[in-house]
Enzyme design. Structure first.
Site, PDB file in Angstrom:
ATOM      1  N   LYS A  10     -59.007  -0.893 -24.239  1.00 18.30           N
ATOM      2  CA  LYS A  10     -59.471  -2.017 -24.634  1.00 18.30           C
ATOM      3  C   LYS A  10     -58.428  -3.296 -24.442  1.00 18.30           C
ATOM      4  O   LYS A  10     -57.344  -3.314 -24.334  1.00 18.30           O
ATOM      5  CB  LYS A  10     -59.670  -2.115 -26.113  1.00 18.30           C
ATOM      6  CG  LYS A  10     -60.769  -0.983 -26.544  1.00 18.30           C
ATOM      7  CD  LYS A  10     -61.075  -1.011 -28.007  1.00 18.30           C
ATOM      8  CE  LYS A  10     -62.163  -0.296 -28.141  1.00 18.30           C
ATOM      9  NZ  LYS A  10     -62.451  -0.195 -29.777  1.00 18.30           N
ATOM     10  N   TYR A  50     -72.342  -1.513 -26.988  1.00 13.71           N
ATOM     11  CA  TYR A  50     -72.209  -1.488 -28.452  1.00 13.71           C
ATOM     12  C   TYR A  50     -73.392  -1.834 -29.035  1.00 13.71           C
ATOM     13  O   TYR A  50     -73.431  -1.827 -30.403  1.00 13.71           O
ATOM     14  CB  TYR A  50     -71.011  -2.399 -28.909  1.00 13.71           C
ATOM     15  CG  TYR A  50     -69.688  -1.845 -28.776  1.00 13.71           C
ATOM     16  CD1 TYR A  50     -69.192  -0.616 -29.344  1.00 13.71           C
ATOM     17  CD2 TYR A  50     -68.720  -2.414 -27.992  1.00 13.71           C
ATOM     18  CE1 TYR A  50     -68.040  -0.078 -28.973  1.00 13.71           C
ATOM     19  CE2 TYR A  50     -67.295  -1.821 -27.695  1.00 13.71           C
ATOM     20  CZ  TYR A  50     -67.148  -0.819 -28.308  1.00 13.71           C
ATOM     21  OH  TYR A  50     -65.849  -0.151 -28.233  1.00 13.71           O
ATOM     22  N   PHE A  58     -69.290  -6.673 -38.070  1.00 11.56           N
ATOM     23  CA  PHE A  58     -68.348  -6.906 -37.178  1.00 11.56           C
ATOM     24  C   PHE A  58     -68.925  -6.833 -35.611  1.00 11.56           C
ATOM     25  O   PHE A  58     -68.141  -6.977 -34.927  1.00 11.56           O
ATOM     26  CB  PHE A  58     -67.322  -5.887 -37.093  1.00 11.56           C
ATOM     27  CG  PHE A  58     -67.748  -4.285 -37.153  1.00 11.56           C
ATOM     28  CD1 PHE A  58     -67.936  -3.629 -35.854  1.00 11.56           C
ATOM     29  CD2 PHE A  58     -67.816  -3.488 -38.175  1.00 11.56           C
ATOM     30  CE1 PHE A  58     -68.339  -2.519 -35.594  1.00 11.56           C
ATOM     31  CE2 PHE A  58     -68.335  -2.014 -38.075  1.00 11.56           C
ATOM     32  CZ  PHE A  58     -68.562  -1.553 -36.634  1.00 11.56           C
ATOM     33  N   ARG A  86     -61.222  12.375 -28.579  1.00  8.45           N
ATOM     34  CA  ARG A  86     -61.417  11.909 -29.896  1.00  8.45           C
ATOM     35  C   ARG A  86     -60.198  12.146 -30.900  1.00  8.45           C
ATOM     36  O   ARG A  86     -59.724  11.289 -31.590  1.00  8.45           O
ATOM     37  CB  ARG A  86     -62.616  12.121 -30.700  1.00  8.45           C
ATOM     38  CG  ARG A  86     -63.893  11.810 -29.959  1.00  8.45           C
ATOM     39  CD  ARG A  86     -64.230  10.573 -30.057  1.00  8.45           C
ATOM     40  NE  ARG A  86     -64.391  10.054 -31.633  1.00  8.45           N
ATOM     41  CZ  ARG A  86     -64.766   8.757 -31.919  1.00  8.45           C
ATOM     42  NH1 ARG A  86     -65.194   7.812 -30.958  1.00  8.45           N
ATOM     43  NH2 ARG A  86     -64.485   8.443 -33.156  1.00  8.45           N
ATOM     44  N   THR A  92     -60.534   5.659 -36.143  1.00 11.35           N
ATOM     45  CA  THR A  92     -60.679   4.185 -35.735  1.00 11.35           C
ATOM     46  C   THR A  92     -60.050   3.147 -36.520  1.00 11.35           C
ATOM     47  O   THR A  92     -59.642   2.371 -35.764  1.00 11.35           O
ATOM     48  CB  THR A  92     -62.153   4.213 -36.340  1.00 11.35           C
ATOM     49  OG1 THR A  92     -63.134   5.220 -35.808  1.00 11.35           O
ATOM     50  CG2 THR A  92     -62.863   2.579 -35.957  1.00 11.35           C
ATOM     51  N   ARG A 103     -54.004   5.619 -31.399  1.00 12.32           N
ATOM     52  CA  ARG A 103     -54.163   4.580 -32.028  1.00 12.32           C
ATOM     53  C   ARG A 103     -53.146   4.254 -33.010  1.00 12.32           C
ATOM     54  O   ARG A 103     -52.689   3.238 -33.348  1.00 12.32           O
ATOM     55  CB  ARG A 103     -55.659   4.659 -32.939  1.00 12.32           C
ATOM     56  CG  ARG A 103     -56.741   4.255 -31.955  1.00 12.32           C
ATOM     57  CD  ARG A 103     -57.988   4.721 -32.439  1.00 12.32           C
ATOM     58  NE  ARG A 103     -59.194   4.042 -32.060  1.00 12.32           N
ATOM     59  CZ  ARG A 103     -60.568   4.365 -31.874  1.00 12.32           C
ATOM     60  NH1 ARG A 103     -60.627   5.443 -32.765  1.00 12.32           N
ATOM     61  NH2 ARG A 103     -61.348   3.789 -31.284  1.00 12.32           N
ATOM     62  N   ASN A 113     -58.011  -1.701 -31.855  1.00 11.58           N
ATOM     63  CA  ASN A 113     -57.722  -0.447 -31.821  1.00 11.58           C
ATOM     64  C   ASN A 113     -57.654   0.334 -30.607  1.00 11.58           C
ATOM     65  O   ASN A 113     -57.665   1.590 -30.368  1.00 11.58           O
ATOM     66  CB  ASN A 113     -58.391   0.480 -33.093  1.00 11.58           C
ATOM     67  CG  ASN A 113     -59.908   0.644 -32.426  1.00 11.58           C
ATOM     68  OD1 ASN A 113     -60.230  -0.118 -31.331  1.00 11.58           O
ATOM     69  ND2 ASN A 113     -60.762   1.272 -33.183  1.00 11.58           N
ATOM     70  N   HIS A 116     -61.463   3.344 -26.474  1.00 16.30           N
ATOM     71  CA  HIS A 116     -62.800   3.805 -26.906  1.00 16.30           C
ATOM     72  C   HIS A 116     -62.772   5.160 -26.316  1.00 16.30           C
ATOM     73  O   HIS A 116     -62.587   5.621 -25.316  1.00 16.30           O
ATOM     74  CB  HIS A 116     -63.995   2.943 -26.373  1.00 16.30           C
ATOM     75  CG  HIS A 116     -65.185   3.572 -26.376  1.00 16.30           C
ATOM     76  ND1 HIS A 116     -65.985   3.533 -27.270  1.00 16.30           N
ATOM     77  CD2 HIS A 116     -65.939   4.421 -25.461  1.00 16.30           C
ATOM     78  CE1 HIS A 116     -66.994   4.386 -27.226  1.00 16.30           C
ATOM     79  NE2 HIS A 116     -67.062   4.831 -26.213  1.00 16.30           N
ATOM     80  N   GLU A 127     -72.895   6.490 -21.235  1.00 12.15           N
ATOM     81  CA  GLU A 127     -71.645   5.455 -21.035  1.00 12.15           C
ATOM     82  C   GLU A 127     -71.036   5.586 -19.708  1.00 12.15           C
ATOM     83  O   GLU A 127     -70.945   4.649 -18.828  1.00 12.15           O
ATOM     84  CB  GLU A 127     -70.515   5.554 -22.298  1.00 12.15           C
ATOM     85  CG  GLU A 127     -71.233   5.259 -23.622  1.00 12.15           C
ATOM     86  CD  GLU A 127     -70.152   5.848 -24.481  1.00 12.15           C
ATOM     87  OE1 GLU A 127     -70.459   5.491 -25.807  1.00 12.15           O
ATOM     88  OE2 GLU A 127     -69.099   6.213 -24.415  1.00 12.15           O
TER      89      GLU A 127
HETATM   90  P1  ADP Z   1     -64.840   4.523 -32.785  1.00 13.71           P
HETATM   91  O1  ADP Z   1     -64.314   3.475 -31.652  1.00 13.71           O
HETATM   92  O2  ADP Z   1     -63.761   5.218 -33.452  1.00 13.71           O
HETATM   93  O3  ADP Z   1     -65.765   5.242 -32.290  1.00 13.71           O
HETATM   94  P2  ADP Z   1     -66.944   3.417 -34.258  1.00 13.71           P
HETATM   95  O4  ADP Z   1     -67.919   3.721 -33.124  1.00 13.71           O
HETATM   96  O5  ADP Z   1     -67.307   3.248 -35.905  1.00 13.71           O
HETATM   97  O6  ADP Z   1     -65.334   3.553 -33.933  1.00 13.71           O
HETATM   98  O7  ADP Z   1     -66.803   1.492 -34.056  1.00 13.71           O
HETATM   99  C1  ADP Z   1     -66.755   0.872 -32.575  1.00 13.71           C
HETATM  100  C2  ADP Z   1     -65.667  -0.035 -32.747  1.00 13.71           C
HETATM  101  O8  ADP Z   1     -65.940  -1.162 -33.596  1.00 13.71           O
HETATM  102  C3  ADP Z   1     -64.392   0.396 -33.373  1.00 13.71           C
HETATM  103  O9  ADP Z   1     -63.415   1.173 -32.307  1.00 13.71           O
HETATM  104  C4  ADP Z   1     -63.734  -1.043 -33.424  1.00 13.71           C
HETATM  105  O10 ADP Z   1     -63.059  -1.652 -32.312  1.00 13.71           O
HETATM  106  C5  ADP Z   1     -64.715  -1.839 -34.077  1.00 13.71           C
HETATM  107  N1  ADP Z   1     -65.018  -1.676 -35.524  1.00 13.71           N
HETATM  108  C6  ADP Z   1     -65.238  -0.436 -35.980  1.00 13.71           C
HETATM  109  N2  ADP Z   1     -65.319  -0.893 -37.601  1.00 13.71           N
HETATM  110  C7  ADP Z   1     -64.724  -2.172 -37.573  1.00 13.71           C
HETATM  111  C8  ADP Z   1     -64.331  -2.937 -38.859  1.00 13.71           C
HETATM  112  N3  ADP Z   1     -64.580  -2.387 -40.106  1.00 13.71           N
HETATM  113  N4  ADP Z   1     -63.967  -4.304 -38.588  1.00 13.71           N
HETATM  114  C9  ADP Z   1     -63.740  -4.664 -37.368  1.00 13.71           C
HETATM  115  N5  ADP Z   1     -63.989  -3.747 -36.337  1.00 13.71           N
HETATM  116  C10 ADP Z   1     -64.584  -2.407 -36.256  1.00 13.71           C
HETATM  117 MG    MG Z   2     -67.891   5.183 -31.589  1.00 10.87          MG
END
Ligand code: ADP
Ligand code: MG
Length: 139
Positions: A10, A50, A58, A86, A92, A103, A113, A116, A127
């Protein structure tokens, strides 16, 4: 079983010149980078990517963050690659991420973070197809 999963390094990570360090963690975990390209994501691409989070508070910030600088899109291949990646990524929220995960090592906060990774094999397929054709992937 040998699988493929989709990864993004990212903007927070590319901005800090962490592509090589993150790739080293990926490769040390036994995953092969079988396709990789640095791109500037468009707003349309980020919104589509997304889409599942469109109703989350968010979402706007997420799209803005993902288009704020170049990203590196990747296809990773290996034994149980989806679940394995993962694990290597970590939680996350970096505050909850295990020691040694990408992370934990590099993420700034839950929004920035660093990486992805697909959360299912079906999503991995979709994807990958959003950013690569089969000819781009050399296993
Ligand atoms: P992951 O990337 O671990 O699969 P998610 O699919 O739940 O997590 O969320 C997608 C992305 O959205 C996260 O990697 C992060 O960049 C962002 N995100 C998730 N939760 C939050 C939050 N509470 N505040 C801000 N950004 C968030
Ligand atoms: Mg995700």
């Amino acid at each position: 079983m040998t699988e493929r999963t989709f990864s993004i390094i990212k903007p927070d990570a590319t901005k800090r010149n962490l592509t090589g360090k993150i790739n080293a963690v990926i490769e040390d975990a036994g995953l092969r980078i079988v396709a990789q390209r640095r791109i500037q994501m468009t707003e349309a691409q980020a919104k589509k990517f997304y889409e599942v989070h469109a109703e989350r508070p968010f979402y706007g910030e997420l799209v803005e963050t993902m288009t704020s600088a170049p990203v590196v899109v990747q296809v990773l291949e290996g034994e149980n690659a989806m679940a394995r990646y993962r694990e290597v990524m970590g939680a996350t929220n970096p505050e909850q991420a295990a020691e040694g995960t990408i992370r934990k090592l590099f993420a700034l906060n839950v929004g920035e973070n660093s990486v992805h990774g697909s959360d299912s094999l079906d999503n991995a397929k979709l994807e990958i197809a959003q950013f690569f054709t089969e000819a781009d992937i050399v296993g």
